[in-house]
Enzyme design. Sequence first.
Site, PDB file in Angstrom:
ATOM      1  N   TYR A 208       0.809  -1.110   0.127  1.00 35.79           N
ATOM      2  CA  TYR A 208      -0.003  -0.010   0.022  1.00 35.79           C
ATOM      3  C   TYR A 208       0.763   1.206  -0.178  1.00 35.79           C
ATOM      4  O   TYR A 208       1.919   1.281   0.051  1.00 35.79           O
ATOM      5  CB  TYR A 208      -0.954  -0.009   1.223  1.00 35.79           C
ATOM      6  CG  TYR A 208      -2.007  -1.075   1.034  1.00 35.79           C
ATOM      7  CD1 TYR A 208      -2.713  -1.534  -0.040  1.00 35.79           C
ATOM      8  CD2 TYR A 208      -2.135  -2.259   2.035  1.00 35.79           C
ATOM      9  CE1 TYR A 208      -3.666  -2.474  -0.053  1.00 35.79           C
ATOM     10  CE2 TYR A 208      -2.862  -3.280   2.199  1.00 35.79           C
ATOM     11  CZ  TYR A 208      -3.893  -3.318   0.931  1.00 35.79           C
ATOM     12  OH  TYR A 208      -4.714  -4.582   0.778  1.00 35.79           O
ATOM     13  N   CYS A 389     -11.456 -16.901   3.191  1.00 34.47           N
ATOM     14  CA  CYS A 389     -11.726 -15.781   3.678  1.00 34.47           C
ATOM     15  C   CYS A 389     -11.485 -14.469   2.626  1.00 34.47           C
ATOM     16  O   CYS A 389     -12.569 -13.821   2.254  1.00 34.47           O
ATOM     17  CB  CYS A 389     -11.059 -15.385   4.739  1.00 34.47           C
ATOM     18  SG  CYS A 389      -9.117 -15.786   4.904  1.00 34.47           S
TER      19      CYS A 389
END
Length: 692
Positions: A208, A389
């Site tokens: 990020y 998930c």
Amino acid sequence: MYEMLLSPMKIGSMTVKNRTVMTAAEFSLGQTNGKPTQRLMDYYEERAKGGVGMIIPGICRVNDMGGASTFTQLAMSHDYHIEPMREFAERIHRHGAKLCIQLHHPGRQGMASAINSLPLVIPIADRFPGVMDQVFKCTPLLLGMEARGICFSVQAPSKVELAKHGATRMHAMSRREIQSLIRDFIEAAVRCQKAGVDCVELHGGHGYIIQQFLSPNTNRRTDEYGGSFENRMRFLTEIIQGIRARCGRDYPLTVRLTVDEMYDRIGQPGKGYDLETGKRIAKRLEELTVDAINVTSACYDAYNYWLEPTSFEPGWRKYLAREIKSVVSIPVIAANVIRTPEQAERQLQEGDQDFVASARAFICDPHWVEKAATGREKEIRRCIGCLNCIRSFMTNAGVGKPGECALNMSVAREKAYFSMPKDGKGRKILVIGAGPAGLTAAQTLARRGFDVTVYEKNELPGGQVLTAAACCLKDKLYWCIEDLMVNARKAGAKVELGKELSADEIAAMEPWGVIVATGGEPLVPRSIPGVEGQNVFTAPQIIHREKVLRDKKVIVAGSGMTGLETAEILNETGNKVTVIEMAPEIAPGTWFQLVDDEMERLSKTDTRFETGTKLLSVDEKGVTVENVKTGEQRHIQADALVLSLGVRPAGHLAKELDRRGVMRIWSVGDARQSGTIADACHSAYDTVMAIS
């Protein structure tokens, strides 16, 4: 028993009651405006009830214009977020846990379709909630446009190659944009402090924006924010200094830091930065008065080295935390594929880290800590690393649904799950089959108050999971069966192994209902000439080593995960393997991380892959195939053919029971439709909860 694990420790001025941290994992549970929903608060409060020391919810955006990763993530980008966040913090505090908010901006891995649009969507969605349903219907169109570059560009330190899994067009940020984003991070931290949030974390990992500034791979600027180590640190440095100036030295501040970008693990040594640079960054962060380092690794380009599939061993990257701990005196938090309290305690005792962290362990079992503390470790539902998930989150976020866990049916429906109606009234239900579907059904039925007995014809429970777990490095998949057995019995279900019942025997027992969880059987298309020949085998025969081929030329038909895993096993005994696949790509429809994981190992062999290739017939000398595009046919010489074409439901029992007048019959899992472990468990749970 777990002296260190359950002992308190400070992070700056904050005392955490034990050494467990739930790290951030986005599940799309917020509102479009960034406020927490009741469902989000229920989800995290359940983990606080379950004993987790500090909870870090999913990524929290600091900027609505270009900082979104999903339409339904948390935000602290406006003052109107303060009071809802205060309510969230208070709910976590009720149970003695601390709340840490992870401030985040995706940079080049952002959601291009949200650039500039979110500030317009938020007020409309607040006034007309149904509008988001229409937005989500447009997701395929928006993603298609992004793939073609028809979208606003996302922010990045420099215009570089696209992330392997991330956004499309990007632009190098101007100094003005950089300064504005620094202020956004600072203001978001101030709002967190005002809301009573215990701690703030800056997300400097997983590729990020903060990591993008730190890395020479993504930061190729020539001004004061790029070039030298100090210049690449400047963006993060100014954020930290600004937070300290506004929030004070005593407000706990952590950084989640990729300490090694791990490009060498994917065959690109020298790219990005390595552990030595990571240690240097960590030391600098301590000098900047950061209170703890939350150690992580890699980025989207090396996805499997920060979010591991089941083939990775628990604790495999604990050396990263140990190396960081050797150069800093502040606490080191680390997620090292922590799965059991024993492992967690051992890594603390050995000095690998100060706090054990995980998202998936606590997603899978919200009461993990409480069970450890009360001597009920055997009841812990262990994460098997199946990646359902992340797959479900990535799939569902675009349509406004939350992620899910393969094994924990309570995720995102905690209130309903933990107040499940006890209305079974002792009615007798038989469950036939002790695979994941049968055991999930049994546990749920028992919790509802039914009289449940499971009958499994084999001495070992597991069904299709026995085959999956027999593949290379996949043994941990069987944990789910072990844990389901423990918890089904604890709930009150009886399990009879090694006992096969006929339809007549079941009918004679006069059950109120029957759950058919008999699984599936390998698909063998009888329409293919020669498919019943002596040189034709099924994938399970190879996987279970019922048939061992050595030094042969082998064709594997079907490149799903079972086919790829079969090829890996065949390679171990010296076979020359060719995998044929009718679809245009390998493992169609399979989550990319699982494919990457398997293909990384197969790439080290001489396995050949032929896509767009249809199996037509088999003979004693090989197979005849057809090119799907051109229709061209040819013969491939081979000693053996292994079929890995999927599984078909073993549904004959349900039909026989129906003929014998059994009134209530439900088929679940592969007995209804073939699928994954997650599909099996959710199929069973949803079926049982619909029984009235």
